[in-house]
Design a protein around this motif. Structure first.
Motif, PDB file in Angstrom:
ATOM      1  N   ALA A  45       0.865  -1.180   0.000  1.00  0.00           N
ATOM      2  CA  ALA A  45       0.000   0.000   0.000  1.00  0.00           C
ATOM      3  C   ALA A  45       0.900   1.228   0.000  1.00  0.00           C
ATOM      4  N   VAL A  46       0.728   2.080  -1.003  1.00  0.00           N
ATOM      5  CA  VAL A  46       1.475   3.330  -1.092  1.00  0.00           C
ATOM      6  C   VAL A  46       0.537   4.421  -0.601  1.00  0.00           C
ATOM      7  N   VAL A  47       0.872   5.024   0.541  1.00  0.00           N
ATOM      8  CA  VAL A  47      -0.061   5.911   1.243  1.00  0.00           C
ATOM      9  C   VAL A  47       0.498   7.324   1.277  1.00  0.00           C
ATOM     10  N   GLY A  48      -0.204   8.244   0.618  1.00  0.00           N
ATOM     11  CA  GLY A  48       0.218   9.639   0.578  1.00  0.00           C
ATOM     12  C   GLY A  48      -0.372  10.410   1.726  1.00  0.00           C
ATOM     13  N   GLY A  49       0.452  10.825   2.649  1.00  0.00           N
ATOM     14  CA  GLY A  49      -0.023  11.569   3.810  1.00  0.00           C
ATOM     15  C   GLY A  49       0.798  11.204   5.014  1.00  0.00           C
ATOM     16  N   ALA A  50       1.047  12.178   5.877  1.00  0.00           N
ATOM     17  CA  ALA A  50       1.909  11.929   7.035  1.00  0.00           C
ATOM     18  C   ALA A  50       1.135  11.487   8.259  1.00  0.00           C
ATOM     19  N   ALA A  51      -0.190  11.332   8.158  1.00  0.00           N
ATOM     20  CA  ALA A  51      -1.004  11.054   9.336  1.00  0.00           C
ATOM     21  C   ALA A  51      -1.313   9.577   9.505  1.00  0.00           C
ATOM     22  N   LEU A  52      -0.525   8.688   8.893  1.00  0.00           N
ATOM     23  CA  LEU A  52      -0.768   7.250   9.005  1.00  0.00           C
ATOM     24  C   LEU A  52      -0.485   6.785  10.427  1.00  0.00           C
ATOM     25  N   ARG A  53      -1.488   6.108  11.022  1.00  0.00           N
ATOM     26  CA  ARG A  53      -1.349   5.703  12.424  1.00  0.00           C
ATOM     27  C   ARG A  53      -0.861   4.277  12.582  1.00  0.00           C
ATOM     28  N   ASP A  54      -1.521   3.332  11.916  1.00  0.00           N
ATOM     29  CA  ASP A  54      -1.244   1.921  12.119  1.00  0.00           C
ATOM     30  C   ASP A  54      -0.782   1.280  10.818  1.00  0.00           C
ATOM     31  N   ARG A  55       0.130   0.321  10.964  1.00  0.00           N
ATOM     32  CA  ARG A  55       0.612  -0.442   9.819  1.00  0.00           C
ATOM     33  C   ARG A  55       0.160  -1.885   9.999  1.00  0.00           C
ATOM     34  N   PRO A  56      -0.763  -2.332   9.175  1.00  0.00           N
ATOM     35  CA  PRO A  56      -1.302  -3.677   9.344  1.00  0.00           C
ATOM     36  C   PRO A  56      -0.245  -4.744   9.093  1.00  0.00           C
ATOM     37  N   PRO A  57      -0.246  -5.822   9.877  1.00  0.00           N
ATOM     38  CA  PRO A  57       0.740  -6.890   9.652  1.00  0.00           C
ATOM     39  C   PRO A  57       0.509  -7.574   8.310  1.00  0.00           C
ATOM     40  N   GLY A  58       1.599  -7.972   7.684  1.00  0.00           N
ATOM     41  CA  GLY A  58       1.510  -8.696   6.434  1.00  0.00           C
ATOM     42  C   GLY A  58       1.382  -7.823   5.201  1.00  0.00           C
ATOM     43  N   LEU A  59       1.330  -6.512   5.384  1.00  0.00           N
ATOM     44  CA  LEU A  59       1.213  -5.590   4.256  1.00  0.00           C
ATOM     45  C   LEU A  59       2.365  -4.600   4.306  1.00  0.00           C
ATOM     46  N   HIS A  60       3.101  -4.493   3.205  1.00  0.00           N
ATOM     47  CA  HIS A  60       4.192  -3.528   3.128  1.00  0.00           C
ATOM     48  C   HIS A  60       3.598  -2.153   2.847  1.00  0.00           C
ATOM     49  N   VAL A  61       3.698  -1.262   3.798  1.00  0.00           N
ATOM     50  CA  VAL A  61       3.155   0.085   3.658  1.00  0.00           C
ATOM     51  C   VAL A  61       4.297   1.064   3.410  1.00  0.00           C
ATOM     52  N   VAL A  62       4.192   1.784   2.311  1.00  0.00           N
ATOM     53  CA  VAL A  62       5.146   2.843   1.992  1.00  0.00           C
ATOM     54  C   VAL A  62       4.389   4.164   2.117  1.00  0.00           C
ATOM     55  N   ALA A  63       4.608   4.856   3.221  1.00  0.00           N
ATOM     56  CA  ALA A  63       3.936   6.134   3.460  1.00  0.00           C
ATOM     57  C   ALA A  63       4.864   7.271   3.032  1.00  0.00           C
ATOM     58  N   TYR A  64       4.271   8.302   2.492  1.00  0.00           N
ATOM     59  CA  TYR A  64       5.115   9.410   2.051  1.00  0.00           C
ATOM     60  C   TYR A  64       4.397  10.731   2.293  1.00  0.00           C
ATOM     61  N   TYR A  65       5.205  11.782   2.339  1.00  0.00           N
ATOM     62  CA  TYR A  65       4.689  13.146   2.403  1.00  0.00           C
ATOM     63  C   TYR A  65       5.155  13.887   1.164  1.00  0.00           C
ATOM     64  N   GLY A  66       4.254  14.653   0.593  1.00  0.00           N
ATOM     65  CA  GLY A  66       4.598  15.485  -0.545  1.00  0.00           C
ATOM     66  C   GLY A  66       3.537  16.546  -0.740  1.00  0.00           C
ATOM     67  N   ALA A  67       3.605  17.228  -1.854  1.00  0.00           N
ATOM     68  CA  ALA A  67       2.619  18.250  -2.212  1.00  0.00           C
ATOM     69  C   ALA A  67       2.580  18.336  -3.727  1.00  0.00           C
ATOM     70  N   THR A  68       1.480  18.843  -4.268  1.00  0.00           N
ATOM     71  CA  THR A  68       1.373  18.983  -5.718  1.00  0.00           C
ATOM     72  C   THR A  68       2.547  19.773  -6.266  1.00  0.00           C
ATOM     73  N   GLU A  69       2.946  20.823  -5.550  1.00  0.00           N
ATOM     74  CA  GLU A  69       4.034  21.677  -6.027  1.00  0.00           C
ATOM     75  C   GLU A  69       5.420  21.050  -5.824  1.00  0.00           C
ATOM     76  N   LEU A  70       5.539  20.146  -4.845  1.00  0.00           N
ATOM     77  CA  LEU A  70       6.845  19.619  -4.453  1.00  0.00           C
ATOM     78  C   LEU A  70       7.081  18.188  -4.891  1.00  0.00           C
ATOM     79  N   SER A  71       6.013  17.471  -5.255  1.00  0.00           N
ATOM     80  CA  SER A  71       6.076  16.042  -5.491  1.00  0.00           C
ATOM     81  C   SER A  71       6.584  15.358  -4.214  1.00  0.00           C
ATOM     82  N   PHE A  72       7.387  14.292  -4.355  1.00  0.00           N
ATOM     83  CA  PHE A  72       7.854  13.567  -3.171  1.00  0.00           C
ATOM     84  C   PHE A  72       8.815  14.423  -2.351  1.00  0.00           C
ATOM     85  N   VAL A  73       8.615  14.391  -1.040  1.00  0.00           N
ATOM     86  CA  VAL A  73       9.524  15.082  -0.128  1.00  0.00           C
ATOM     87  C   VAL A  73      10.160  14.094   0.851  1.00  0.00           C
TER      88      VAL A  73
END
Length: 410
Positions: A208-236
């Motif tokens: 799961a690729v999750v855009g946003g810094a407010a991710l609370r829980d990471r479910p077991p068995g699923l690789h979660v790639v969380a990221y922060y960015g903005a339309t103007e900045l893309s990936f940060v």
């Protein structure tokens, strides 16, 4: 190189492999390449506004413009003719000194959205890093459950095609049809509040690729790639292992007086038609959109504190809404929460919380007392069965502030 060139290459190698799957059906890479290689009448330097309701046709038409050296401008297909004309007024039909690119609108919930222009390379150059973080490859089926008008979902769909994988594009959050769209998906691009809904269904997801810094829980068995960015900045910044956000590859970050500044190859050029917005640059190429962060040391974790222009001034103190929201989201029954300032004759503003879900005020206040300073604790509480959201799935803060008096008081 145009982003569409990736599609043409995959079409030569695997013409029958599914490329896009949406409400109107499925197209293979060979079919998609044929669609985008037709003469659509686009020329280098053209700016091509697109607002087709079908996401498959929209993406195909955008890639056709890209292949011709034009710049597709992804518009919201739900806009009325009058709204579309107003949004596009002042935006030129051609771009001088343009070698092609992509343009998307920021996801403002009220007022006039701003069109953000970027080069194709500011997206395509980051693909290899996302591939390394997620392992997305040609045999994946990638669910992109939102409108391509959002740069988050548009990027996700284009990256999937560049990888030679299959992009499942319902064009919106699929709601009751989510299980059907998830059936074959191995990857999903999401925003934080969507992840629990996805996990309620049987699925084959591995990433799961999750855009946003407010991710609370990471479910077991699923690789979660969380990221922060903005339309103007893309990936940060990215968190691929649950240890916290760190700068995305090739990204430099600085925190100046509490404000986050970024320098990277992934930055957008700016706003079309000279529109004003939060994006600012200095003489050395550092850029900010006004987001706040705690002091940062190179190599350490990046801790965000929300948007500077959303801070609440109450009785001479400054409250960052995201600090309060992070605490209130721990309350059982809270699906999501938005904190904003509402007018007060003496204090200027008071901290106000709008809660999505069945949590009680007593439970909310108990958690607030235990986790927040007195000045941070909400003085007014409202509830909503479902928070209004922007096309990216994020809470529509400006709209929530407008309709506050229509909501139920807790």
């Amino acid at each position: 190189m145009p982003l569409a060139a990736h599609v043409v290459r995959h079409a030569a190698e695997r013409p029958r492999h599914p490329a896009l799957r949406g409400p109107s059906g499925e197209v293979s890479y060979g079919e998609l390449a044929a669609m985008i290689q037709r003469d659509h009448g686009h020329h280098p330097g053209d700016l091509v506004p697109l607002s087709l309701p079908d996401p498959v046709h929209l993406l195909a038409t955008a890639l056709a413009a890209d292949l011709a050296g034009a710049t597709p401008l992804i518009c919201d297909p739900t806009w009325s003719a009058e709204r579309r004309a107003a949004v596009l007024s002042g935006i030129p039909a051609t771009l001088t000194n343009s070698g092609g690119g992509w343009a998307c609108f920021t996801s403002g919930s009220t007022g006039r959205p701003r069109a953000v222009l970027r080069s194709a390379e500011s997206w395509s150059g980051s693909f290899r890093h996302l591939d390394a973080l997620t392992g997305i490859g040609p045999d994946d089926v990638v669910l992109v459950p939102g409108s391509p008008v959002s740069s988050l979902y548009c990027f996700a769909a284009v990256h999937t095609l560049a990888a030679g994988a299959t992009a499942v594009v319902p064009g919106r959050w699929p709601g009751g049809d989510l299980a059907a769209y998830l059936r074959d998906a191995t990857v999903a691009h999401l925003v934080p509040h969507q992840l629990p809904a996805v996990l309620e269904h049987d699925n084959r997801l591995r990433v799961a690729v999750v855009g946003g810094a407010a991710l609370r829980d990471r479910p077991p068995g699923l690789h979660v790639v969380a990221y922060y960015g903005a339309t103007e900045l893309s990936f940060v910044a990215v968190d691929a292992d649950g240890t916290g956000l760190r700068p995305f590859p090739e990204v430099e970050v600085e925190v100046r007086d509490g404000e986050l500044w970024v320098r990277s190859p992934w930055l957008a050029h700016g706003y079309l038609a000279g529109a004003e917005g939060p994006m600012r640059r200095d003489a050395r190429g550092w850029t900010t959109v006004g987001d706040l962060a705690e002091p940062y040391r190179p190599g350490g974790r990046l801790r965000l504190r929300g948007r500077g222009d959303g801070a609440i001034q109450t009785g001479g103190a400054t409250v960052v809404p995201e600090d309060v929201e992070a605490v209130l989201r721990r309350v059982p029954g809270v699906g999501d929460v938005v904190v904003l300032g509402s007018p007060h004759p003496e204090l200027g503003s008071v901290v106000t919380a709008v809660v999505e879900g069945p949590a009680s005020r007593a439970a909310l206040e108990a958690v607030a007392r235990g986790g927040l300073d007195p000045v941070q604790r909400p003085r007014r509480w409202y509830s909503a069965e479902a928070l209004p959201r922007t096309p990216t799935g994020k809470p529509a803060r400006a709209l929530i502030a407008e309709i506050l008096d229509q909501l139920k008081r807790l």
